[in-house]
Design a protein around this motif. Structure first.
Motif, mmCIF file in Angstrom:
data_model
loop_
_atom_site.group_PDB
_atom_site.id
_atom_site.type_symbol
_atom_site.label_atom_id
_atom_site.label_comp_id
_atom_site.label_asym_id
_atom_site.label_seq_id
_atom_site.Cartn_x
_atom_site.Cartn_y
_atom_site.Cartn_z
ATOM 1 N N ILE B 85 0.810 -1.249 -0.040
ATOM 2 C CA ILE B 85 0.141 -0.121 -0.130
ATOM 3 C C ILE B 85 0.974 1.225 0.001
ATOM 4 O O ILE B 85 1.709 1.330 0.748
ATOM 5 C CB ILE B 85 -0.930 -0.083 1.218
ATOM 6 C CG1 ILE B 85 -1.737 -1.355 1.450
ATOM 7 C CG2 ILE B 85 -1.718 1.076 1.333
ATOM 8 C CD1 ILE B 85 -2.682 -1.135 2.424
ATOM 9 N N PRO B 86 0.736 2.241 -0.814
ATOM 10 C CA PRO B 86 1.424 3.460 -0.673
ATOM 11 C C PRO B 86 1.285 4.151 0.429
ATOM 12 O O PRO B 86 0.094 4.230 0.893
ATOM 13 C CB PRO B 86 1.035 4.277 -1.957
ATOM 14 C CG PRO B 86 -0.322 3.809 -2.528
ATOM 15 C CD PRO B 86 -0.366 2.116 -2.082
ATOM 16 N N LEU B 87 2.046 4.771 0.907
ATOM 17 C CA LEU B 87 1.927 5.484 2.102
ATOM 18 C C LEU B 87 1.025 6.559 2.105
ATOM 19 O O LEU B 87 0.396 7.028 3.014
ATOM 20 C CB LEU B 87 3.497 6.069 2.487
ATOM 21 C CG LEU B 87 3.741 6.248 4.237
ATOM 22 C CD1 LEU B 87 3.585 4.856 4.874
ATOM 23 C CD2 LEU B 87 5.534 6.401 4.139
ATOM 24 N N GLU B 88 0.793 7.239 0.946
ATOM 25 C CA GLU B 88 -0.282 8.102 0.685
ATOM 26 C C GLU B 88 -1.402 7.536 1.238
ATOM 27 O O GLU B 88 -2.527 8.166 1.767
ATOM 28 C CB GLU B 88 -0.221 8.714 -0.599
ATOM 29 C CG GLU B 88 0.959 9.799 -0.918
ATOM 30 C CD GLU B 88 2.332 8.854 -1.103
ATOM 31 O OE1 GLU B 88 2.117 7.672 -1.364
ATOM 32 O OE2 GLU B 88 3.359 9.562 -1.348
ATOM 33 N N GLY B 89 -1.821 6.452 0.432
ATOM 34 C CA GLY B 89 -3.109 5.783 0.744
ATOM 35 C C GLY B 89 -3.079 5.376 2.361
ATOM 36 O O GLY B 89 -4.416 5.294 2.725
ATOM 37 N N VAL B 90 -2.291 4.992 3.039
ATOM 38 C CA VAL B 90 -2.149 4.748 4.475
ATOM 39 C C VAL B 90 -2.441 5.904 5.213
ATOM 40 O O VAL B 90 -3.565 5.915 6.193
ATOM 41 C CB VAL B 90 -0.998 4.296 4.910
ATOM 42 C CG1 VAL B 90 -0.671 4.196 6.445
ATOM 43 C CG2 VAL B 90 -0.295 2.772 4.366
ATOM 44 N N VAL B 91 -1.946 7.133 4.904
ATOM 45 C CA VAL B 91 -2.545 8.457 5.491
ATOM 46 C C VAL B 91 -4.036 8.723 5.360
ATOM 47 O O VAL B 91 -4.958 8.919 6.079
ATOM 48 C CB VAL B 91 -1.707 9.528 4.879
ATOM 49 C CG1 VAL B 91 -2.225 10.893 5.313
ATOM 50 C CG2 VAL B 91 -0.049 9.283 5.422
ATOM 51 N N ALA B 92 -4.316 8.397 3.866
ATOM 52 C CA ALA B 92 -5.720 8.769 3.559
ATOM 53 C C ALA B 92 -6.846 7.659 4.499
ATOM 54 O O ALA B 92 -7.702 8.435 4.783
ATOM 55 C CB ALA B 92 -5.912 8.574 2.218
ATOM 56 N N ILE B 93 -6.307 6.755 4.643
ATOM 57 C CA ILE B 93 -7.365 5.791 5.190
ATOM 58 C C ILE B 93 -7.317 5.949 6.625
ATOM 59 O O ILE B 93 -8.253 6.132 7.249
ATOM 60 C CB ILE B 93 -6.726 4.221 4.915
ATOM 61 C CG1 ILE B 93 -6.905 3.706 3.676
ATOM 62 C CG2 ILE B 93 -7.349 3.292 6.000
ATOM 63 C CD1 ILE B 93 -8.477 3.648 3.147
ATOM 64 N N LYS B 94 -5.878 6.354 7.165
ATOM 65 C CA LYS B 94 -6.022 6.579 8.549
ATOM 66 C C LYS B 94 -6.890 8.023 9.053
ATOM 67 O O LYS B 94 -7.623 7.836 10.033
ATOM 68 C CB LYS B 94 -4.777 6.743 8.981
ATOM 69 C CG LYS B 94 -4.244 5.295 9.032
ATOM 70 C CD LYS B 94 -2.662 5.448 10.038
ATOM 71 C CE LYS B 94 -2.529 4.025 10.759
ATOM 72 N NZ LYS B 94 -3.256 3.587 11.803
#
Lengths: 206, 218
Positions: B85-94
């Protein structure tokens, strides 16, 4: 499939700790990294895993092939053993949770919350995570901390099975895993001679 | 990515997860302010939009430092950074998980608490609309602040100082929507500006936050 590291220099806290590290690893091979405390084993492994940039040199590995396991296991205390593994399996889009639990001898602990595991059991769970990543290159930092003799042997067997399936492993450890076929890389000779400061105000943009 | 969202929600709802902290804080503010200001209906009606928005904002702020700090401490953030998972996606999901656990309950509870503050009748609809449009920005901006302070022990104070100035535009336009709505005036200008800030924050800040996490993980 091959992991090639050429002339790699790595830095920690703005100081170069290792320089000129070169090795290569083919499918089915393991490499044990040895060296005194503070020589830069963890830094080297974090660089290989892509968590920090190299000062110089290059790491070439197949894309999305590395997985990293360190001192912290990345477990959530309020989730059960099975839920923890299911989460990492879902993140990596692979299955095999039941098999991973069986391989690391966790099946009877499956419904127990990670908060109630002993240190060694937590470690086994953290290592079982490797099996549900589907990644071929295992980058392991002291994987046997707090494991008993039987668990170390169990883990060595898991690593051996992974190698037999065409995987690779890079392991920093102080104890003998019993992986006699693995190569050993002594890191002390690569210790940086001139620990010069690196980085600057633009480190965020490099 | 869905797995990460489900895990974060599950962690929030299990023991010690911090669900309800923001909501309880919001409730306390709305209950205590009338006691402090006095029972005069006209005064309360006048300050209600501002108090409700300030309360919601501070309630959001309470749980921000948990967004990344817990995952950093137990090593999950390292593992997520090396995951597919791209870190940008991790941030958005969190940030989304944070909004579902704080922003959404605040939005739903706000009309009930508006009664305690004697909010004028037409204001209720706009209170809910403005919070629904504004609280996602609070979560995303907060996630950015949390990403900047992720390696710092007890970074809560620094996080608040970093994030509060960024919250000001959302607060001003959000409270303005409710104020105008309660007075029966046209709300379109502040509402559009509020929604614009949210859309901009949602589009840009996950990238900034991911860059900040990469630096902090070194």
């Amino acid at each position: 499939m091959e992991l090639v590291v050429e002339n790699l220099s790595v830095a920690r806290g703005g100081l170069t700790v290792l320089e000129g590290v070169s090795f290569s690893l083919a499918a089915g091979q393991a490499l044990i990294l040895r060296g005194p405390n503070g020589v830069g084993k963890t830094t080297l492994l974090r660089t290989l895993a892509g968590l920090q940039p190299a000062v110089t040199g290059s790491v070439s590995a197949p894309p999305e092939s590395l997985t990293y396991a360190a001192h912290a296991d990345g477990l959530k205390a309020v989730l059960t053993v099975e839920e923890n593994l299911q989460f990492w399996a879902a993140i990596h889009g692979v299955g095999g949770v039941a098999q991973a639990m069986a391989q690391m001898n966790l099946t009877e602990l499956r419904a127990r919350r990670a908060a109630n595991l002993s240190a060694g059991q937590k470690r086994r769970l953290g290592l079982a995570r490797l099996l549900v990543t589907g990644r071929s290159v295992w980058v392991l930092d002291e994987p046997t901390v707090s494991l008993d003799v039987a668990s170390v042997a169990l883990f060595a067997g898991v690593v051996r099975a992974h190698l037999a399936a065409g995987g690779m492993a890079l392991i920093a450890t102080h104890i003998d895993l019993g992986l006699t076929e693995a190569g050993v890389l002594e890191l002390a000779p690569y210790k940086a001679k001139t620990p010069v400061a690196t980085g600057g105000f633009d480190e965020a943009f490099t | 990515m869905i797995a990460l969202l489900i895990r974060d929600l599950r962690l929030a709802f299990r023991a010690g997860g911090g669900f309800g902290l923001g909501l309880a804080f919001f409730l306390l503010v709305a209950v205590l302010v009338p006691l402090g200001v006095g029972p005069e209906g006209a005064t309360l009606a006048k300050i209600a939009p501002g108090i409700l928005w300030v309360g919601a904002l501070l309630a959001c702020l309470l749980s921000l430092d948990r967004i990344f700090a817990l995952d950093f401490e137990d090593g999950s953030l390292d593992l997520l950074a090396t995951s597919p998972i791209p870190l940008e996606g991790v941030v958005a999901i969190k940030a989304l998980a944070h909004w579902l656990v704080t922003g959404l309950p605040l939005t739903l509870a706000a009309p009930v608490l508006g009664v305690l503050l004697n909010l004028p009748g037409p204001g209720y609809l706009w209170l809910v609309v403005s919070l629904a449009a504004g609280t996602p920005a609070l979560s995303v901006i907060g996630a950015f602040g949390a990403a900047l302070t992720v390696g710092i022990k007890r970074g809560g104070l620094l996080l608040s100082l970093l994030v509060l100035p960024l919250y000001v535009p959302t607060l001003i336009f959000g409270a303005e929507v409710v104020k105008r709505g309660a007075a029966g005036a046209d709300v379109s200008v502040p509402l559009l500006l509020l929604a614009g800030i949210t859309a901009g924050a949602l589009a840009l800040l996950p990238f900034a936050a991911a860059a900040a996490i990469r630096v902090n993980l070194r």
